[in-house]
Design an enzyme around this catalytic site. Structure first.
Site, PDB file in Angstrom:
ATOM      1  N   ARG A  34       0.823  -1.218   0.000  1.00 27.15           N
ATOM      2  CA  ARG A  34       0.000   0.000   0.000  1.00 27.15           C
ATOM      3  C   ARG A  34       0.857   1.269   0.000  1.00 27.15           C
ATOM      4  O   ARG A  34       0.455   2.293  -0.533  1.00 27.15           O
ATOM      5  CB  ARG A  34      -0.940  -0.017   1.216  1.00 27.15           C
ATOM      6  CG  ARG A  34      -1.980   1.116   1.224  1.00 27.15           C
ATOM      7  CD  ARG A  34      -2.987   0.917   2.344  1.00 27.15           C
ATOM      8  NE  ARG A  34      -4.093   1.872   2.300  1.00 27.15           N
ATOM      9  CZ  ARG A  34      -4.245   2.881   3.157  1.00 27.15           C
ATOM     10  NH1 ARG A  34      -3.370   3.061   4.128  1.00 27.15           N
ATOM     11  NH2 ARG A  34      -5.270   3.693   3.059  1.00 27.15           N
ATOM     12  N   ILE A  60      -7.053   7.799  -0.648  1.00 24.89           N
ATOM     13  CA  ILE A  60      -6.917   6.353  -0.818  1.00 24.89           C
ATOM     14  C   ILE A  60      -7.793   5.793   0.306  1.00 24.89           C
ATOM     15  O   ILE A  60      -7.682   6.218   1.460  1.00 24.89           O
ATOM     16  CB  ILE A  60      -5.448   5.877  -0.726  1.00 24.89           C
ATOM     17  CG1 ILE A  60      -5.351   4.346  -0.769  1.00 24.89           C
ATOM     18  CG2 ILE A  60      -4.710   6.406   0.482  1.00 24.89           C
ATOM     19  CD1 ILE A  60      -3.896   3.815  -0.900  1.00 24.89           C
ATOM     20  N   SER A  61      -8.698   4.884  -0.027  1.00 25.94           N
ATOM     21  CA  SER A  61      -9.668   4.409   0.965  1.00 25.94           C
ATOM     22  C   SER A  61      -8.977   3.691   2.128  1.00 25.94           C
ATOM     23  O   SER A  61      -7.870   3.169   1.985  1.00 25.94           O
ATOM     24  CB  SER A  61     -10.664   3.452   0.319  1.00 25.94           C
ATOM     25  OG  SER A  61     -11.303   4.057  -0.779  1.00 25.94           O
ATOM     26  N   GLN A  62      -9.691   3.659   3.254  1.00 27.04           N
ATOM     27  CA  GLN A  62      -9.226   2.925   4.438  1.00 27.04           C
ATOM     28  C   GLN A  62      -9.064   1.445   4.082  1.00 27.04           C
ATOM     29  O   GLN A  62      -9.928   0.876   3.396  1.00 27.04           O
ATOM     30  CB  GLN A  62     -10.294   3.092   5.520  1.00 27.04           C
ATOM     31  CG  GLN A  62      -9.972   2.416   6.819  1.00 27.04           C
ATOM     32  CD  GLN A  62     -11.137   2.509   7.805  1.00 27.04           C
ATOM     33  OE1 GLN A  62     -12.119   3.215   7.565  1.00 27.04           O
ATOM     34  NE2 GLN A  62     -11.012   1.814   8.913  1.00 27.04           N
ATOM     35  N   PRO A  63      -7.979   0.788   4.532  1.00 24.07           N
ATOM     36  CA  PRO A  63      -7.803  -0.634   4.223  1.00 24.07           C
ATOM     37  C   PRO A  63      -9.018  -1.488   4.576  1.00 24.07           C
ATOM     38  O   PRO A  63      -9.418  -2.366   3.801  1.00 24.07           O
ATOM     39  CB  PRO A  63      -6.577  -1.018   5.055  1.00 24.07           C
ATOM     40  CG  PRO A  63      -5.787   0.246   5.138  1.00 24.07           C
ATOM     41  CD  PRO A  63      -6.795   1.349   5.224  1.00 24.07           C
TER      42      PRO A  63
END
Ligand code: SAM
Length: 213
Positions: A34, A60-63
């Site tokens: 990431r 960038i979206s949360q994992p």
């Protein structure tokens, strides 16, 4: 050993604790680095379970969100998947890592070009397109799965039309402050919609999205 290997394993541990059970998703999130999709000054925070800023005021979206949405999409290897909202390219890379044939659309060309460079460098064959994803990508339809990574006011008709028989559409729908994640399935020509949980996304802007720049 890579610089962030341990942090990445810890992140995957947190995803498991939070209820992600799909081994294919967990493996892809263990394999995809990431931190390559994150820019300074946030690189050191790449493996926190949080969304992080990228260019063009996007994120960038949360994992956990990536893992949860991918688990709901439940793609089979070789599945043809359309993603709306390439952003950093991380979600598309996770899908490619799982063996999906990925098509992704981003309205900010600058983000798309960066993601495209990264896909090439990492050896992912992902089809990319600049423009308004609310109208889908009819040329390659139908898709076994469609994943929308920005918040929509409604489910865009075009995306429903481009969903294959037995396909799944995963999309956050709601107002600009909070959304429900919907999973729409197309079973024997009948649409079924299930609401899975609440999330907060950046807005989906476009013809069948919100107005905006
Ligand atoms: N999937 C991304 C990732 O892994 O980094 C998440 C990106 S962000 C949460 C959502 C993205 O959707 C933003 O990059 C935004 O520019 C894009 N977007 C918003 N409306 C769009 C539209 N109509 N068509 C294509 N992209 C759109």
């Amino acid at each position: 050993m890579g610089r962030f290997d341990e942090e990445r394993r810890d992140m995957v541990g947190i995803l498991k604790e939070k209820g992600i059970t799909d081994e294919k998703v967990l493996l892809a999130m263990t394999n995809v680095e990431r931190h390559l999709f994150v820019n300074e000054p946030f690189v050191n925070r790449s493996y926190e379970d949080t969304a992080l800023p990228i260019e063009k005021s996007q994120t960038i979206s949360q994992p956990y969100t990536v893992a949860f949405m991918t688990q709901e999409l439940n793609p089979k290897p070789g599945a043809k998947i359309l993603e709306i909202g390439t952003g950093s390219g991380y979600q598309a890379a996770i899908l490619a890592e799982m063996g999906c044939r990925v098509f992704t659309i981003e309205r900010h060309l600058e983000l798309l070009l960066e993601a495209r460079k990264l896909f090439e460098r990492l050896g992912y064959r992902i089809a990319t397109r600049g423009g308004d994803g609310t109208v889908g990508w009819s040329e390659f339809a139908p898709y076994d799965g469609i994943i929308v990574t920005a918040a929509a006011p409604d489910v865009p008709d075009a995306l429903i039309r481009q969903l294959a028989e037995g396909g799944r559409l995963v999309i956050p729908v709601g107002d600009l402050d909070s959304q429900s994640l919907l999973v729409v399935t197309n079973q024997d020509g009948r649409l079924e919609t299930k609401e899975v949980r609440g999330f907060k996304f950046v807005p989906l802007i476009g013809k069948q999205g919100w107005n905006g720049k």
